[in-house]
Structure formats: structure tokens, C-alpha cells
Motif scaffolding. Structure first.
Motif, PDB file in Angstrom:
ATOM      1  N   PRO A  49       0.836  -1.203   0.000  1.00  0.00           N
ATOM      2  CA  PRO A  49       0.000   0.000   0.000  1.00  0.00           C
ATOM      3  C   PRO A  49       0.869   1.250   0.000  1.00  0.00           C
ATOM      4  N   PHE A  50       0.450   2.285  -0.724  1.00  0.00           N
ATOM      5  CA  PHE A  50       1.299   3.483  -0.821  1.00  0.00           C
ATOM      6  C   PHE A  50       1.467   4.178   0.517  1.00  0.00           C
ATOM      7  N   GLY A  51       0.605   3.870   1.501  1.00  0.00           N
ATOM      8  CA  GLY A  51       0.741   4.469   2.815  1.00  0.00           C
ATOM      9  C   GLY A  51       1.491   3.611   3.814  1.00  0.00           C
ATOM     10  N   SER A  52       2.004   2.467   3.389  1.00  0.00           N
ATOM     11  CA  SER A  52       2.729   1.592   4.304  1.00  0.00           C
ATOM     12  C   SER A  52       4.108   2.160   4.606  1.00  0.00           C
ATOM     13  N   ALA A  53       4.649   1.778   5.757  1.00  0.00           N
ATOM     14  CA  ALA A  53       5.970   2.259   6.154  1.00  0.00           C
ATOM     15  C   ALA A  53       7.028   1.853   5.138  1.00  0.00           C
ATOM     16  N   LYS A  54       6.896   0.644   4.599  1.00  0.00           N
ATOM     17  CA  LYS A  54       7.871   0.156   3.615  1.00  0.00           C
ATOM     18  C   LYS A  54       7.883   1.049   2.374  1.00  0.00           C
ATOM     19  N   VAL A  55       6.717   1.307   1.820  1.00  0.00           N
ATOM     20  CA  VAL A  55       6.651   2.096   0.581  1.00  0.00           C
ATOM     21  C   VAL A  55       7.049   3.539   0.848  1.00  0.00           C
ATOM     22  N   LEU A  56       6.564   4.125   1.945  1.00  0.00           N
ATOM     23  CA  LEU A  56       6.906   5.515   2.237  1.00  0.00           C
ATOM     24  C   LEU A  56       8.410   5.682   2.435  1.00  0.00           C
ATOM     25  N   GLY A  57       9.060   4.669   3.021  1.00  0.00           N
ATOM     26  CA  GLY A  57      10.517   4.716   3.146  1.00  0.00           C
ATOM     27  C   GLY A  57      11.203   4.702   1.793  1.00  0.00           C
ATOM     28  N   THR A  58      10.679   3.888   0.884  1.00  0.00           N
ATOM     29  CA  THR A  58      11.231   3.832  -0.470  1.00  0.00           C
ATOM     30  C   THR A  58      11.040   5.164  -1.195  1.00  0.00           C
ATOM     31  N   VAL A  59       9.862   5.768  -1.018  1.00  0.00           N
ATOM     32  CA  VAL A  59       9.573   7.053  -1.668  1.00  0.00           C
ATOM     33  C   VAL A  59      10.501   8.140  -1.136  1.00  0.00           C
ATOM     34  N   ALA A  60      10.709   8.151   0.186  1.00  0.00           N
ATOM     35  CA  ALA A  60      11.580   9.173   0.781  1.00  0.00           C
ATOM     36  C   ALA A  60      12.996   9.074   0.223  1.00  0.00           C
ATOM     37  N   THR A  61      13.465   7.862  -0.014  1.00  0.00           N
ATOM     38  CA  THR A  61      14.799   7.668  -0.591  1.00  0.00           C
ATOM     39  C   THR A  61      14.824   8.046  -2.066  1.00  0.00           C
ATOM     40  N   PHE A  62      13.739   7.755  -2.773  1.00  0.00           N
ATOM     41  CA  PHE A  62      13.637   8.026  -4.211  1.00  0.00           C
ATOM     42  C   PHE A  62      13.604   9.527  -4.503  1.00  0.00           C
ATOM     43  N   ARG A  63      13.011  10.307  -3.582  1.00  0.00           N
ATOM     44  CA  ARG A  63      12.912  11.768  -3.713  1.00  0.00           C
ATOM     45  C   ARG A  63      12.303  12.175  -5.057  1.00  0.00           C
ATOM     46  N   PRO A  64      11.048  11.876  -5.277  1.00  0.00           N
ATOM     47  CA  PRO A  64      10.430  12.195  -6.568  1.00  0.00           C
ATOM     48  C   PRO A  64      10.209  13.692  -6.741  1.00  0.00           C
ATOM     49  N   ASP A  65      10.110  14.123  -7.997  1.00  0.00           N
ATOM     50  CA  ASP A  65       9.675  15.494  -8.272  1.00  0.00           C
ATOM     51  C   ASP A  65       8.220  15.521  -8.740  1.00  0.00           C
ATOM     52  N   ARG A  66       7.649  14.332  -8.990  1.00  0.00           N
ATOM     53  CA  ARG A  66       6.232  14.214  -9.332  1.00  0.00           C
ATOM     54  C   ARG A  66       5.677  12.954  -8.668  1.00  0.00           C
TER      55      ARG A  66
END
Length: 273
Positions: A49-66
Motif C-alpha cells: 500500500p502506498f501508505g505503508s511504512a515500507k513504501v513511504l521509506g522507499t519514496v523518501a529515498t527516491f525523492r520524486p519530483d512528481r
């Protein structure tokens, strides 16, 4: 970031314009299908799920611009009877999705969710019909729920009624509103300054959460009314890019009737905190 990636349509368009994509979906089958379609070049995958700790950690590392959140269910999930999303005749009710809820929840809880998540005026009556019917035999297929809806709403009820009531079950089982509410601030914080987050919603409850979040982020002060001194952040976090939700054009609806309830909102972060 594309979540949920579903059939990979948005991710494919993003890669065509040179973007590196983080594709997210809670459905492992969707991730497998996207991987088969899009391969590995210029794209990463994260299952959950996009709100899971695992995914949010991945997103924080990815640092998207969109960031694009498409909160709808993919057509593949709707069309696959085994998944428990469809109201096609004879389709099994996936116990993870709806069966346990319909077979165990009390009238009051069922009525509340049908009223709030399906805008159903006869929510209490529908809940009572469900409890009466399950006393004779448990709900096992889509027909069981459809027949309860028809008994409540009458013979003129049809696919639009079935769709919104099945969707209400899915939202409850997946805790989708709670996940969205918790995930939005973390996703905003993961964006680089100048980054944008856009959300496609399909339900008034989803849209309300997104609208309120974007509105609050755009305010310079979110202190309670009447407070003599500002004690909050004292500045806006960016600007709302869509004063009103963008809805599908006629041509898109003709090509994809399932987009009829879609609403698009976007926000630009000027200071990612």
C-alpha cells in the motif's frame, strides 16, 4: 512515483517523456504485469500500500519530483472474477474483500458505511436485508449482495448502484480513506522543492480528504480561529494548482466509461517540509 501502477498505463507515458519511475501497487499481480510490460530500464517497483511504512521509506529515498496517486481499481481487477471486485453474476465474494464484512458486521456498522461511502439513502434498510439474508445462508458470491441491493432498492436498481456499493466494501476492507489521510503529508514531504503531487479520486470521501489537505497546505496559517498569535508553521507549503477538480472530457468517457466518477487535483510544493 506512480501509485497505484495498475496496468502500467501512466508509468508508460511517464517513461516516454524520459522520467525515471517508481511504480507502486499493493497488488503483486499488478506489479508482475507492469514489470512484464515495462521491463526494468528506467523503472523501479515497490509492492505494498502506498501508505505503508515500507513504501513511504522507499519514496523518501527516491525523492520524486512528481507523484501521481490513482486511487481507482484497475480494469484487470474489475474484470477478473476471482478477485472479488466484480458484481458479474456468479463471481465469488473474496473473503479478504467483502465476505467477512457482509457476514459478520452488525446492522449499525453496515448502515454507517453504506451511507458514508456509497451515499446510500436506504443504508439502514440495506443493512437489515443483509442481516436477514445471511441468517439463512452466508454471502458467498456477488449475486448474494446484488440480490440484497435489488430487494432494498427495487428492480430498477442497476450497475451504477452495484458499483458504488461494492466500492464501499472495498474502501472499508482496505482502509483506503485512513491510508490516504495518513500518507498524503509523508508523500508531500518526500517531494523535492518545486515538486508536484496529483491525485485522481473516484469517491466523494477520497476527494474531500485530498481537497482539504491541499487547501490546508496552501494556507500561510492553520491556527484555530481566535488565537491571538500564530503558533503554527506561519507559511504555506505551496500552492493548489486546481481550484476545482478536473473531470474527464466527453471523448475520454466514451472511450472509458469507468472514468465517469474520476476527479483530478494537483498541488505544487514550494518548500518540502
Amino acid at each position: 512515483m506512480d501509485a497505484t501502477v495498475g496496468g502500467g498505463g501512466h508509468a508508460a507515458l511517464l517513461r516516454e517523456v524520459g522520467a525515471e519511475v517508481l511504480a507502486v501497487d499493493r497488488d503483486a499481480d499488478a506489479i508482475a504485469a507492469a514489470r512484464a510490460r515495462l521491463g526494468e530500464e528506467g523503472i523501479r517497483y515497490s509492492t505494498g500500500p502506498f501508505g505503508s511504512a515500507k513504501v513511504l521509506g522507499t519514496v523518501a529515498t527516491f525523492r520524486p519530483d512528481r507523484i501521481l496517486l490513482d486511487l481507482g481499481v484497475s480494469s484487470h481487477q474489475l474484470d477478473t472474477t476471482e478477485r472479488g471486485f466484480t458484481f458479474r453474476p456468479g463471481a465469488p465474494l473474496d473473503m479478504r474483500m467483502a465476505g467477512d464484512l457482509l457476514n459478520t458486521w452488525p446492522v449499525e456498522r453496515l448502515a454507517h458505511d453504506f451511507a458514508q461511502l456509497a451515499d446510500e439513502r436506504r443504508a439502514k434498510r440495506l443493512a437489515q436485508v443483509i442481516v436477514k439474508r445471511r441468517a439463512n445462508a452466508p454471502f458467498a458470491t456477488s449475486d448474494d449482495f446484488v440480490n440484497a441491493i435489488r430487494e432494498t432498492l427495487g428492480p430498477r436498481s442497476g450497475p451504477s448502484d452495484f458499483a458504488r456499493l461494492f466500492r464501499a466494501l472495498r474502501i472499508v476492507v482496505n482502509q483506503e480513506l485512513e491510508q490516504l489521510d495518513l500518507a498524503l503529508p509523508a508523500l508531500r514531504a518526500a517531494l523535492v522543492p518545486g515538486g508536484r503531487i496529483a491525485v485522481i479520486t473516484y469517491h466523494s470521501g477520497e476527494d474531500r480528504i485530498v481537497k482539504n489537505a491541499f487547501r490546508d497546505w496552501g494556507k500561510a496559517c492553520v491556527c484555530p480561529p481566535g488565537r491571538p498569535l500564530c503558533t503554527c508553521r506561519g507559511r504555506s507549503l505551496g500552492r493548489v494548482l486546481t481550484k476545482r477538480p478536473v473531470r474527464p472530457a466527453t471523448a475520454e468517457l466514451q472511450a472509458n466509461p469507468r472514468a465517469r466518477s474520476a476527479q483530478f487535483r494537483a498541488f505544487e510544493v514550494t518548500d518540502a517540509v
